[in-house]
Design a protein around this motif. Structure first.
Motif, short mmCIF file in Angstrom:
data_model
loop_
_atom_site.label_atom_id
_atom_site.label_comp_id
_atom_site.label_asym_id
_atom_site.label_seq_id
_atom_site.Cartn_x
_atom_site.Cartn_y
_atom_site.Cartn_z
N ARG A 102 0.51 1.00 -4.94
CA ARG A 102 0.52 0.17 -3.81
C ARG A 102 1.60 0.83 -2.79
O ARG A 102 2.62 1.37 -3.24
N GLY A 103 1.38 0.49 -1.38
CA GLY A 103 2.21 0.89 -0.59
C GLY A 103 2.16 2.31 -0.08
O GLY A 103 1.13 3.09 -0.40
N LYS A 104 3.03 2.67 0.51
CA LYS A 104 3.19 4.32 1.10
C LYS A 104 3.60 5.15 -0.16
O LYS A 104 4.19 4.82 -1.22
N PHE A 105 2.89 6.37 0.02
CA PHE A 105 3.19 7.22 -1.07
C PHE A 105 3.24 8.52 -0.45
O PHE A 105 2.81 8.99 0.55
N TYR B 3 4.94 10.50 -13.80
CA TYR B 3 4.56 8.99 -14.14
C TYR B 3 5.20 7.99 -13.02
O TYR B 3 4.25 7.05 -12.67
N ASP B 4 6.26 7.76 -13.16
CA ASP B 4 7.08 7.01 -12.32
C ASP B 4 6.52 6.95 -10.87
O ASP B 4 6.28 6.06 -10.31
N ILE B 5 6.55 8.32 -10.24
CA ILE B 5 5.95 8.54 -8.84
C ILE B 5 4.83 7.87 -8.59
O ILE B 5 4.29 7.19 -7.75
N ALA B 6 3.80 8.32 -9.52
CA ALA B 6 2.43 7.72 -9.57
C ALA B 6 2.15 6.33 -9.75
O ALA B 6 1.41 5.93 -8.95
#
Lengths: 297, 399, 100
Positions: free
Chosen positions: B376-379, B368-371
């Motif tokens: 916004r921004g890079k992923f 969840y934190d990563i998602a």
């Protein structure tokens, strides 16, 4: 009922001219009659008899894959049992030597061990003919095939002996195992008849000349298969319940012909005639097999 | 309707009994061995009338099932992992010959290295085999979906085989209370097996498994493809009818707190329960998170997934499988499902739980934190969760 | 074009719609006056392209055989392998080159 005048295998199939497989099939089916389900392993017979949307089969027929004809047949046997139709329907499997002795051996052994009421007929043309004459475990010693090429470093062709598949099946102690040869038709018919009259797993190993792979004139198919038995290379016998001590020779040649007579007309053995000691070795092996049945004079 | 404490494999064995399956060829393999054991026991006790074939391999198990189905009787088998892989060739033959066989799978990792625990690689690797695929979250679902699988497979607009996956041990070997339906109700739901396709019958000889040339092959494949398309609505109908009869509701995909969710997790199989717990917990903290569970993976519920996830900002797909060289299968297909859409959420892939590694609440919190950060921004597209990066760097040089 | 689900064929024996007579380079011709109606050729024809027919209207090697069925070659299917020619015990089957 006698169905010998009926044809359960239709013409128009794509077998090479002179192929022995359709002769084997048509006679097995004439003996079995219309209440028969046929299972076929992948191979020449399967390919040449079912060019979609047409089929040569006038009986129910199924092909699934190469190595599983005996397993597919086992499922049919179980299904017929489950719906109470087991007693009056024959199940016959046709597999080539590759689909039987090699890739299909496991499922065949399983079928035999589980005791299914099935007649398995191996038509043995002694190589992978459908893919272009590659050697199988059933290819005889000394035969050229496209994967046992003959050359200065390999003068012999196949260097190993033919797998004794019928002996191995008899060792499963199934009720009936026989070798058969359509050139000896009354014997061939009697064996199919006998096998079908017995409940449980049955195995018939029949020689099946391949004019393309054995390299002989198509008109010689029956003649060469006859020589296979008359030279003693392909003896005709039957064994019940795995009792090797009661093996019955069903055709005793009065005087076995020299093996050369069988080898000579076949291109796949041509190179052997440069290696006379190898022909002697083949003769010696045949003599050894027969020694226990022939009274020495 | 008696409640029984059943392991997943027993649930599917009871489903076989209730479906009045006539032929059951099977070969033992962990973790599905309990299925043939239970079938053997039910037959021995006189509780079930069927021919059980203890065959000599999985390849033969499915081959015998084809033989039985071609003879016109209901046939079922069960396997897992290596067994399913050994069946690979026969899977395509069963679907290509349009045999409505049902198979229960104990979803397990594939070798090497050999590992017997939960992982969906085995069935995912067979997604192109032309089989309908169901995935259970609980043992109740395992029983119900097996019955539903017969209903769908035998529908005359479908006639395709179906597999029902349940995670190794977590379901296959774990006792859960299961509502076992009454025979009468199942009989009414499934009906007598209709012979709505030609069968091996000396009275009406037919040829099965003919040699087909380029002239016809592709059209026959197309007809098989269309049958799988037909399965989509047939599955919906089968679910509806099941709910009417038994009161339990199924759908190809089901949402949990998805309405206002900015991040949606997508899961399949037994790991859904923990995901649901995590979502509840995060909701308590005011996080706008939801969950979508996939119950039918083939045919892929493209429209349903798009419609339930389209308003999210980020979709976090959990894949208990991986295709080296790309990523997880569900991720790949969900991204492709958005092809016709103008707007799509960011879709991230999380490879988790391979080879029986526990998928815990804290793992989902990390997901969840990563998602959430990826709004916004890079992923990073493909994320392996709960792996030892240092250990891998040690052997592979770099990541 | 017609296809069938799963490629199942429900017309048994339908290869009989596909003639193979054009494969032939040599044509077996039965000389009935030498034929003893043993049916060995019929036994061994792999197609099968030899049919068993009532024999009363065919020439006969021996009048005693007149009630016996005769082998008749169906040239629509005969591939010209020559097994019948080779196996005939009375050499009653000629093998003649096909004129195209």
């Amino acid at each position: 009922m006698n169905y010998e005048d009926m044809e359960f295998f239709a013409p128009g199939h794509r077998a090479c001219a002179g192929c022995a497989a359709p002769i084997i099939v048509k006679w097995a089916l004439k003996i079995a009659g219309p209440k028969t389900i046929v299972v076929n392993a992948t191979g020449c017979l399967e390919v040449f008899s079912t060019p979609y949307p047409h089929t040569s089969w006038r009986l129910p027929w199924i092909h699934t894959a190469f190595e599983n004809a005996a397993a597919t047949a086992s499922g049919i046997d179980a299904a017929l049992k489950a719906i109470g139709k087991r007693d009056d329907i024959n199940i016959i499997v046709f597999g080539g030597d590759g689909g039987t002795s090699d890739i299909g051996f496991q499922s065949l052994s399983g079928m035999a061990e589980r005791g299914h009421n099935i007649l398995y007929i191996m038509y043995d043309n002694e190589a992978y003919m459908n893919t272009g004459i590659q050697r199988s475990s059933s290819t005889p010693f000394g035969a050229w095939t496209s994967t046992t090429q003959v050359g200065p470093s390999k003068p012999l062709g196949k260097e190993e002996f033919k797998k004794p598949i019928a002996d191995i099946m008899a060792a499963h102690r199934i009720p009936y195992v026989a070798t058969a040869n359509p050139a000896f038709l009354p014997d061939f018919k009697a064996k199919i008849q006998k096998a079908l009259s017995i409940k449980g797993p049955k195995f018939i190993h029949t020689i099946s000349s391949c004019t393309t792979g054995w390299r002989h004139d198509p008109s010689k198919t029956i003649e060469i298969m006859r020589l296979a038995t008359e030279t003693g290379i392909f003896p005709l016998w039957e064994i019940e319940n795995g009792d090797f001590s009661k093996i019955r020779i069903t055709y005793m040649p009065k005087q076995r012909k020299p093996v050369e007579e069988y080898l000579k007309p076949q291109g796949r053995f041509r190179h052997l005639f440069n290696e006379p000691e190898k022909i002697k070795e083949i003769q010696r092996m045949v003599d050894e097999w027969w020694a226990r049945f022939e009274v020495k004079s | 309707m008696p409640m029984m404490m059943l392991r997943g494999n027993e649930s599917t064995a009871y489903a076989a009994k209730l479906a009045r399956v006539k032929v059951i060829p099977a070969y033992p393999i962990t973790p599905s061995t309990l299925f043939p054991e239970k079938v053997s026991e039910l037959i021995a006790n006189g509780e079930m009338e069927a021919e059980f074939l203890p065959v000599e391999s999985e390849h033969s198990a499915l081959s015998a099932a084809i033989g039985a189905a071609a003879t016109g009787v209901r046939a079922m088998t069960a396997t897992a992992s290596q067994g399913l892989a050994l069946m690979h060739e026969v899977l395509f033959i069963a679907s290509g010959m349009r045999m409505p066989i049902v198979m229960a799978i104990g979803n397990r990792a594939l070798s090497a290295p050999v590992n017997i625990w939960a992982d969906q690689q085995d069935t995912i690797a067979e997604r192109d085999s032309g089989w309908i695929q169901f995935y259970a979250e609980t043992n109740q679902e395992a029983l119900d979906l097996t019955l539903i699988a017969f209903k769908v497979a035998e529908n005359e607009n479908v006639l395709l085989p179906a597999m029902m996956g349940m995670d190794a041990f977590v379901l296959t070997h774990t006792m859960e209370p299961v509502n076992v339906p009454d025979q009468k109700d199942v009989d009414e739901y499934l009906g007598e097996k209709k012979i709505n396709y030609p069968v091996l019958d000396p009275e009406k000889p037919a040829t099965f498994g003919a040699f087909v040339f380029p002239e016809h092959y592709m059209d026959i494949r197309y007809s098989q493809y269309i049958a799988m398309e037909h399965a989509k609505s047939v599955i919906d109908d089968a679910f509806k009818e099941f709910e009417k009869k038994f009161g339990r509701r199924y759908s190809k995909v089901s949402g949990f707190m998805t309405d206002d969710a900015e991040v949606i997790l997508v899961t399949m199989g037994s790991i859904t329960g923990t995901a649901r717990e995590t979502v509840r917990k995060l909701r308590e903290r005011g996080e706008k998170v939801g969950l979508v569970k996939i119950t039918v993976y083939r045919p892929f519920p493209k429209e349903e997934l798009v419609s339930i996830t389209r308003n999210a900002k980020v979709v976090a797909v959990v894949d208990r499988n991986v295709s080296p060289g790309f990523g997880g299968a569900i991720f790949t297909e969900l991204v492709a499902s958005y092809n016709k859409e103008k707007r799509k959420p960011r879709i991230l892939d999380f490879i988790m739980g391979l080879g029986g590694r526990d998928v815990k609440i804290e793992n989902y919190e990390q997901v969840y934190d990563i998602a959430k950060k990826a709004k916004r921004g890079k992923f990073k597209e493909i994320n392996w969760i709960d792996v030892d990066e240092e250990a891998v760097k040690e052997v592979e040089g770099s990541i | 074009m017609k296809i069938s689900r799963g490629a199942t064929i429900t017309e048994p024996g339908s290869t009989a719609l596909e003639e193979t007579g054009s494969w032939r380079t040599f044509r077996p011709v039965i000389r009935y006056e030498k034929c003893i109606r043993c049916m060995i050729c019929w036994n061994f024809c792999p197609e099968p392209a030899i049919e068993k027919k009532e024999g009363e209207n065919y020439p006969v090697a021996n009048p005693k055989l007149i009630k016996m069925p005769v082998p008749v070659i169906n040239y629509n299917f005969c591939k010209g392998c020559g097994i019948c020619v080779n196996e005939c015990p009375t050499k009653a089957i000629d093998f003649v080159r096909e004129e195209k």
